[in-house]
Scaffold this motif. Structure first.
Motif, PDB file in Angstrom:
ATOM      1  N   ARG A 303       0.853  -1.228  -0.011  1.00 37.65           N
ATOM      2  CA  ARG A 303       0.064  -0.033   0.056  1.00 37.65           C
ATOM      3  C   ARG A 303       0.940   1.280  -0.008  1.00 37.65           C
ATOM      4  O   ARG A 303       0.507   2.201  -0.598  1.00 37.65           O
ATOM      5  CB  ARG A 303      -0.721  -0.055   1.084  1.00 37.65           C
ATOM      6  N   LYS A 304       2.012   1.339   0.607  1.00 42.30           N
ATOM      7  CA  LYS A 304       2.968   2.389   0.864  1.00 42.30           C
ATOM      8  C   LYS A 304       3.154   2.903  -0.681  1.00 42.30           C
ATOM      9  O   LYS A 304       3.247   4.118  -1.140  1.00 42.30           O
ATOM     10  CB  LYS A 304       3.862   2.277   1.794  1.00 42.30           C
ATOM     11  N   ILE A 305       3.787   2.001  -1.608  1.00 39.85           N
ATOM     12  CA  ILE A 305       4.227   2.484  -2.858  1.00 39.85           C
ATOM     13  C   ILE A 305       2.999   3.003  -3.712  1.00 39.85           C
ATOM     14  O   ILE A 305       3.367   3.645  -4.470  1.00 39.85           O
ATOM     15  CB  ILE A 305       5.109   1.319  -3.265  1.00 39.85           C
ATOM     16  N   GLU A 306       2.111   2.380  -3.361  1.00 37.45           N
ATOM     17  CA  GLU A 306       0.843   2.738  -4.115  1.00 37.45           C
ATOM     18  C   GLU A 306       0.341   4.081  -3.605  1.00 37.45           C
ATOM     19  O   GLU A 306       0.055   4.924  -4.638  1.00 37.45           O
ATOM     20  CB  GLU A 306      -0.301   1.670  -4.196  1.00 37.45           C
ATOM     21  N   ARG A 307       0.231   4.284  -2.258  1.00 37.23           N
ATOM     22  CA  ARG A 307      -0.183   5.588  -1.999  1.00 37.23           C
ATOM     23  C   ARG A 307       0.638   6.641  -2.258  1.00 37.23           C
ATOM     24  O   ARG A 307       0.287   7.860  -2.670  1.00 37.23           O
ATOM     25  CB  ARG A 307      -0.486   5.070  -0.449  1.00 37.23           C
ATOM     26  N   ASP A 308       1.853   6.480  -1.971  1.00 38.13           N
ATOM     27  CA  ASP A 308       2.801   7.687  -2.066  1.00 38.13           C
ATOM     28  C   ASP A 308       3.389   7.822  -3.426  1.00 38.13           C
ATOM     29  O   ASP A 308       3.708   8.904  -3.938  1.00 38.13           O
ATOM     30  CB  ASP A 308       4.217   7.329  -1.173  1.00 38.13           C
ATOM     31  N   LEU A 309       3.566   6.794  -4.224  1.00 40.34           N
ATOM     32  CA  LEU A 309       4.055   6.929  -5.649  1.00 40.34           C
ATOM     33  C   LEU A 309       3.181   6.618  -6.845  1.00 40.34           C
ATOM     34  O   LEU A 309       3.555   6.644  -7.789  1.00 40.34           O
ATOM     35  CB  LEU A 309       5.641   6.183  -5.829  1.00 40.34           C
ATOM     36  N   GLY A 310       2.220   5.933  -6.390  1.00 41.06           N
ATOM     37  CA  GLY A 310       1.256   5.609  -7.326  1.00 41.06           C
ATOM     38  C   GLY A 310       1.599   4.627  -8.339  1.00 41.06           C
ATOM     39  O   GLY A 310       0.792   4.413  -9.454  1.00 41.06           O
ATOM     40  N   TRP A 311       2.164   3.742  -8.005  1.00 39.46           N
ATOM     41  CA  TRP A 311       2.740   2.647  -8.386  1.00 39.46           C
ATOM     42  C   TRP A 311       1.724   1.182  -8.295  1.00 39.46           C
ATOM     43  O   TRP A 311       1.277   1.168  -6.973  1.00 39.46           O
ATOM     44  CB  TRP A 311       4.046   1.986  -7.946  1.00 39.46           C
ATOM     45  N   ARG A 312       1.300   0.818  -9.434  1.00 36.87           N
ATOM     46  CA  ARG A 312       0.472  -0.752  -9.278  1.00 36.87           C
ATOM     47  C   ARG A 312       1.148  -1.544 -10.270  1.00 36.87           C
ATOM     48  O   ARG A 312       1.464  -1.053 -11.622  1.00 36.87           O
ATOM     49  CB  ARG A 312      -0.905  -0.118  -9.458  1.00 36.87           C
TER      50      ARG A 312
END
Ligand code: NAD
Ligand code: TYD
Length: 355
Positions: A303-312
């Motif tokens: 969730r952190k990389i998705e929330r902070d950097l928009g990566w999916r």
């Protein structure tokens, strides 16, 4: 501007180099020792591409590192180089300590000297991205929440202990010396150019050869699988926008027990390359003695990389595994040369004495 990539002839590193140069004109200096896991043939498409400079060498060689950094003046380093196979680490941990711990230490020290002497703007912009694994967190109970970046580091194999040690060094070089580092901890990867000692490529190549498909223990160990090109896109994103000193977990929310992975591959092969004798590939499944100290479950909270950097991730497990099986079917020559060892002749033949 230049990137220094270490271990760029291995599985993930070569996918990263290929994907990077398909998107950017920024050159890559690729430092790889070419252990058994390094295969320059993965990068054959870049043979005449001036944007890829290959250097055969060790991340533990300080003199080489100093001269490469001085010559190429990279604006970032992405550190993939490692011994990476858990089973090998159980049989012979020494190389894991040398490369993953001592090698990372030497690379950090060389980077620190180089970075300290940069002009203020270049110093500010510089990044050291350390590529690590979810295995540093240890094993999870069946009902436990997936690993967050706050999870304790509890490595259980010589491989994961050596990677955890390298992560700690990277962290300390940031806190003590201010080195601009970022660490990624990713779950199990799969995809093209995966050396057939790891579960997914091993099952594909053994099945096609009519050999046994070895499943350790009860086959109910859980891994969290990510298509390698999604790992590469996460690294690019972290390099671009990750916050200094931070750790980012990378995963695709794809927890599966090993036996399910093996059965999925068998089903795809039944469809795409039916057995000549009319049998089914899953008849080749063979339960074998478990790996000592085998971690029962890994799962990444991404969730952190998705929330902070928009990566999916772009691939689901279903799309990624289908692409992977198709790649192995289309690249039988690559598999043959890995299995008969002739891939190791590639350097001499194509790079001569310069490599
Ligand atoms: P790999 O074993 O396929 O490749 C490692 C590469 O590093 C090889 O090309 C090898 O020649 C090179 N190398 C080894 N020792 C070296 C040294 N001393 N100096 C220079 N080069 C050296 O590994 P991989 O699966 O591509 O993994 C790459 C990185 O990603 C590793 O750090 C690994 O811990 C991490 N990682 C892997 C996975 C995975 O599922 N494979 C998941 C998460 C993180
Ligand atoms: P592997 O691909 O070696 O990755 P890691 O140990 O780093 O997770 O193994 C993935 C899982 O598959 C792991 O639980 C061990 C298991 N495994 C088998 O059951 N049979 C095999 O032949 C191999 C290589 C692995």
């Amino acid at each position: 501007m230049t990137l220094l990539v270490t271990g760029g002839a291995g599985f993930i590193g070569s996918n990263f180099v290929l994907d990077w140069l398909a998107r950017h004109d920024e050159p890559i200096v690729n430092l790889d020792r070419l252990t058994y896991a390094g295969n320059l043939e993965n990068l054959a498409a870049l043979r005449d591409d001036a944007r890829h400079v290959f250097v055969q060498g060790d991340i533990g060689d300080r003199a080489l590192l100093d001269s490469l950094l001085a010559e190429h003046q990279p604006r970032a380093i992405v550190n993939f180089a490692a011994e990476s196979h858990v089973d090998r680490s159980i049989h012979g941990p020494e190389d894991f300590i040398q490369t993953n711990v001592v090698g990372t230490f030497r690379l950090l020290e060389a980077t620190r000297s180089y970075w300290a002497a940069l002009a203020p703007n270049a110093r500010e912009a510089f990044r050291f991205l350390h590529v690590s694994t979810d295995e540093v967190y240890g094993t999870l109970a069946p009902d436990a929440a997936p690993f967050t970046e706050q999870h304790a580091t509890e490595p259980n194999s010589p491989y994961s202990a050596s990677k955890a040690a390298s992560d700690h060094l990277v962290r300390a070089w940031h806190h003590t010396y201010g080195l601009p580092v970022i660490t990624t901890n990713c779950s199990n990867n799969y995809g093209p150019y995966h050396f057939p000692e790891k579960l997914i490529p091993l099952v594909i190549v053994n099945a096609l050869a009519g050999r046994a498909l070895p499943v350790y223990g009860d086959g109910m160990q859980v891994r969290d699988w990510l298509y390698v090109k999604d790992h590469c896109s996460a690294i690019r994103r972290v390099l671009e926008a990750g916050r200094l000193g931070e750790v980012y977990n990378v995963g695709g929310w794809n927890e599966k027990p090993n036996i399910e992975i093996v059965r999925t591959i068998c089903g795809l092969l039944d469809e795409l390359r039916p057995r000549a004798d009319g049998g089914r590939y899953d008849e080749l499944i063979t339960y074998v003695t478990d790996r000592p100290g085998h971690d029962r479950r890994y799962a990444i909270d991404a969730r952190k990389i998705e929330r902070d950097l928009g990566w999916r991730p772009a691939e689901s497990f279903e799309t990624g595994i289908r692409k992977t099986v198709a790649w192995y079917l289309d690249n039988a020559d690559w598999v043959t040369r890995v299995q008969d060892g002739s891939y190791r002749e590639w350097v001499g033949k194509h790079y001569g004495a310069s490599a």
